[in-house]
Design a protein around this motif. Structure first.
Motif, PDB file in Angstrom:
ATOM      1  N   ALA A 189      -3.864 -15.980  -1.276  1.00 40.54           N
ATOM      2  CA  ALA A 189      -3.899 -17.370  -1.723  1.00 40.54           C
ATOM      3  C   ALA A 189      -3.261 -17.516  -3.098  1.00 40.54           C
ATOM      4  O   ALA A 189      -2.660 -18.532  -3.408  1.00 40.54           O
ATOM      5  CB  ALA A 189      -5.337 -17.875  -1.752  1.00 40.54           C
ATOM      6  N   TYR A 190      -3.402 -16.462  -3.934  1.00 39.13           N
ATOM      7  CA  TYR A 190      -2.821 -16.549  -5.273  1.00 39.13           C
ATOM      8  C   TYR A 190      -1.351 -16.194  -5.292  1.00 39.13           C
ATOM      9  O   TYR A 190      -0.615 -16.654  -6.147  1.00 39.13           O
ATOM     10  CB  TYR A 190      -3.593 -15.667  -6.258  1.00 39.13           C
ATOM     11  N   LEU A 191      -0.966 -15.365  -4.321  1.00 37.85           N
ATOM     12  CA  LEU A 191       0.416 -14.891  -4.319  1.00 37.85           C
ATOM     13  C   LEU A 191       1.411 -16.041  -4.432  1.00 37.85           C
ATOM     14  O   LEU A 191       2.369 -15.988  -5.181  1.00 37.85           O
ATOM     15  CB  LEU A 191       0.683 -14.080  -3.044  1.00 37.85           C
ATOM     16  N   LYS A 192       1.144 -17.101  -3.702  1.00 35.90           N
ATOM     17  CA  LYS A 192       2.105 -18.208  -3.707  1.00 35.90           C
ATOM     18  C   LYS A 192       2.144 -18.921  -5.063  1.00 35.90           C
ATOM     19  O   LYS A 192       3.087 -19.635  -5.356  1.00 35.90           O
ATOM     20  CB  LYS A 192       1.788 -19.198  -2.582  1.00 35.90           C
ATOM     21  N   ARG A 193       1.095 -18.710  -5.868  1.00 29.64           N
ATOM     22  CA  ARG A 193       1.084 -19.379  -7.175  1.00 29.64           C
ATOM     23  C   ARG A 193       1.718 -18.533  -8.264  1.00 29.64           C
ATOM     24  O   ARG A 193       1.981 -19.017  -9.351  1.00 29.64           O
ATOM     25  CB  ARG A 193      -0.361 -19.732  -7.561  1.00 29.64           C
ATOM     26  N   TYR A 194       1.923 -17.237  -7.973  1.00 27.91           N
ATOM     27  CA  TYR A 194       2.581 -16.386  -8.958  1.00 27.91           C
ATOM     28  C   TYR A 194       4.088 -16.661  -8.953  1.00 27.91           C
ATOM     29  O   TYR A 194       4.694 -16.677  -7.882  1.00 27.91           O
ATOM     30  CB  TYR A 194       2.349 -14.900  -8.649  1.00 27.91           C
ATOM     31  N   PRO A 195       4.675 -16.838 -10.134  1.00 23.55           N
ATOM     32  CA  PRO A 195       6.115 -17.147 -10.172  1.00 23.55           C
ATOM     33  C   PRO A 195       6.970 -15.888 -10.031  1.00 23.55           C
ATOM     34  O   PRO A 195       7.671 -15.500 -10.950  1.00 23.55           O
ATOM     35  CB  PRO A 195       6.281 -17.789 -11.551  1.00 23.55           C
ATOM     36  N   LEU A 196       6.912 -15.258  -8.861  1.00 29.35           N
ATOM     37  CA  LEU A 196       7.597 -13.979  -8.665  1.00 29.35           C
ATOM     38  C   LEU A 196       8.973 -14.158  -8.030  1.00 29.35           C
ATOM     39  O   LEU A 196       9.147 -15.011  -7.163  1.00 29.35           O
ATOM     40  CB  LEU A 196       6.761 -13.077  -7.743  1.00 29.35           C
ATOM     41  N   ASN A 197       9.917 -13.324  -8.440  1.00 28.39           N
ATOM     42  CA  ASN A 197      11.234 -13.323  -7.824  1.00 28.39           C
ATOM     43  C   ASN A 197      11.273 -12.407  -6.611  1.00 28.39           C
ATOM     44  O   ASN A 197      12.032 -12.640  -5.678  1.00 28.39           O
ATOM     45  CB  ASN A 197      12.301 -12.853  -8.815  1.00 28.39           C
ATOM     46  N   ALA A 198      10.481 -11.329  -6.662  1.00 28.09           N
ATOM     47  CA  ALA A 198      10.586 -10.340  -5.587  1.00 28.09           C
ATOM     48  C   ALA A 198       9.271  -9.604  -5.357  1.00 28.09           C
ATOM     49  O   ALA A 198       8.447  -9.476  -6.257  1.00 28.09           O
ATOM     50  CB  ALA A 198      11.688  -9.334  -5.917  1.00 28.09           C
ATOM     51  N   LEU A 199       9.094  -9.131  -4.123  1.00 32.25           N
ATOM     52  CA  LEU A 199       8.008  -8.210  -3.798  1.00 32.25           C
ATOM     53  C   LEU A 199       8.628  -6.846  -3.528  1.00 32.25           C
ATOM     54  O   LEU A 199       9.665  -6.748  -2.874  1.00 32.25           O
ATOM     55  CB  LEU A 199       7.266  -8.655  -2.521  1.00 32.25           C
ATOM     56  N   LYS A 200       7.969  -5.806  -4.019  1.00 31.43           N
ATOM     57  CA  LYS A 200       8.434  -4.453  -3.731  1.00 31.43           C
ATOM     58  C   LYS A 200       7.523  -3.813  -2.696  1.00 31.43           C
ATOM     59  O   LYS A 200       6.304  -3.762  -2.877  1.00 31.43           O
ATOM     60  CB  LYS A 200       8.452  -3.606  -5.011  1.00 31.43           C
ATOM     61  N   ILE A 201       8.116  -3.392  -1.587  1.00 29.52           N
ATOM     62  CA  ILE A 201       7.360  -2.734  -0.518  1.00 29.52           C
ATOM     63  C   ILE A 201       7.129  -1.292  -0.902  1.00 29.52           C
ATOM     64  O   ILE A 201       8.072  -0.548  -1.173  1.00 29.52           O
ATOM     65  CB  ILE A 201       8.135  -2.781   0.801  1.00 29.52           C
TER      66      ILE A 201
END
Ligand code: C2E
Ligand code: CA
Ligand code: CA
Ligand code: CA
Length: 279
Positions: A189-201
């Motif tokens: 739920a918080y992930l979408k609120r974080y201003p992130l450019n990328a996720l690292k797998i």
């Protein structure tokens, strides 16, 4: 098997004592290491899935101790975190990586990112944005070149303060990515609120991706979610062409791993700007 006698307790004790001593040793030596220039950064390229072009580097700490030899960051970072010296080390890492990136810009390279790892401890309090701002000022690095790799555990802080720190960094123009995604317990739920450019797998999903349908399913879900939030995906720990093909099929934008290059010192890293056309 021989029953465990008193001797085995002694052995156990010795092993424990040795482990505690080594920890203490590393703890004591870290301050000196920083001041004596024993810490170095190595750089590992991140490669475009489509073109093989270099997209960025991740800066990774290396420590060569005069007596202990090479000490792995996997061993000394947790100790540095416990003692709090990670905050000073982290600032050194940011300044050193930014200085290196600025030197590469001065040589005519401009289209790349320089990612540094942030410890949770660097998130505590509200100092981080001013540290980032100072490093950018001192090095003259264009903010969009610097990327901060954060982890899910930063959310141990209150959500409000995590968000405000992330947004303050973002406002400076630096990029943000979430490291080791899927290994911690972050709230989607918080992930979408974080201003992130990328996720690292994380490498742990990549390792068996071609055989383990569970890992493949998780990775597929992470990619879909990242894309729906407008984030790109970087797969780490890519070692084989089979992993590469699979991850490309899943829609990962970038790759990082031994298949392309191990983390290497700056003079060697500069060769990575040529890209990886045979990948
Ligand atoms: P990480 O941030 O997840 O970094 C990725 C690790 O995977 C690195 O280990 C890298 O050398 C390794 N790696 C990259 N490609 C491959 C591959 O294809 N196969 C395999 N088997 N491994 C690969 P490293 O350099 O030993 O660092 C370990 C951890 O230490 C990092 O994990 C990070 O959590 C921490 N660390 C390293 N440098 C820093 C730093 O400057 N600050 C902080 N806070 N943590 C750092
Ligand atoms: Ca990382
Ligand atoms: Ca990682
Ligand atoms: Ca990791």
């Amino acid at each position: 098997a021989k029953p465990a006698g008193p001797g085995s307790y002694l052995l156990f004790d010795n092993a424990m004592t040795q482990q505690v001593m080594r920890r203490l040793n590393i703890h004591n030596e870290l301050h000196r290491a920083l001041d004596n220039g024993e810490l170095q950064l190595f750089y590992q390229p991140q490669v475009c899935a489509r073109t093989g072009a270099l997209k960025g580097f991740e800066a990774l700490l290396r420590w060569q101790h005069p007596r202990l030899g090479w000490v792995s960051p996997a061993e000394f970072i947790p100790i540095a975190e416990d003692s709090g010296i990670i905050v000073r080390i982290g600032e050194w890492v940011m300044r050193t990586a930014a200085t290196q990136a600025a030197a590469w810009v001065a040589m005519g390279h401009s289209d790349f990112r320089m990612a540094v790892n942030l410890s949770v401890r660097q998130f505590a309090g509200s100092k981080l944005p001013s540290v980032v701002e100072r490093v950018l000022q001192e090095t003259g690095l264009a903010p969009h070149i610097l990327e901060l790799e954060v982890t899910e555990s930063m959310a141990l802080q209150s959500v409000a303060s995590t968000l405000s720190t992330l947004h303050a960094c973002k406002a400076l123009g630096v990029k943000l990515s979430m490291d080791d995604f899927g290994t911690g317990y972050s709230s989607l739920a918080y992930l979408k609120r974080y201003p992130l450019n990328a996720l690292k797998i994380d490498q742990s999903f990549v390792r068996n991706i071609t055989q383990d349908t569970g890992d493949a399913a998780i990775t597929r879900a992470i990619v879909a979610m990242a894309h729906s939030f407008g984030m790109s995906v970087i797969a780490e720990g890519v070692e084989t062409k089979a992993q590469l093909a699979f991850l490309r099929e899943l829609g990962c934008e970038e790759f990082q791993g031994y298949l392309f290059s191990r983390p290497v010192p700056a003079p060697e890293a500069i060769k990575c700007f040529a890209g990886y056309t045979d990948a």
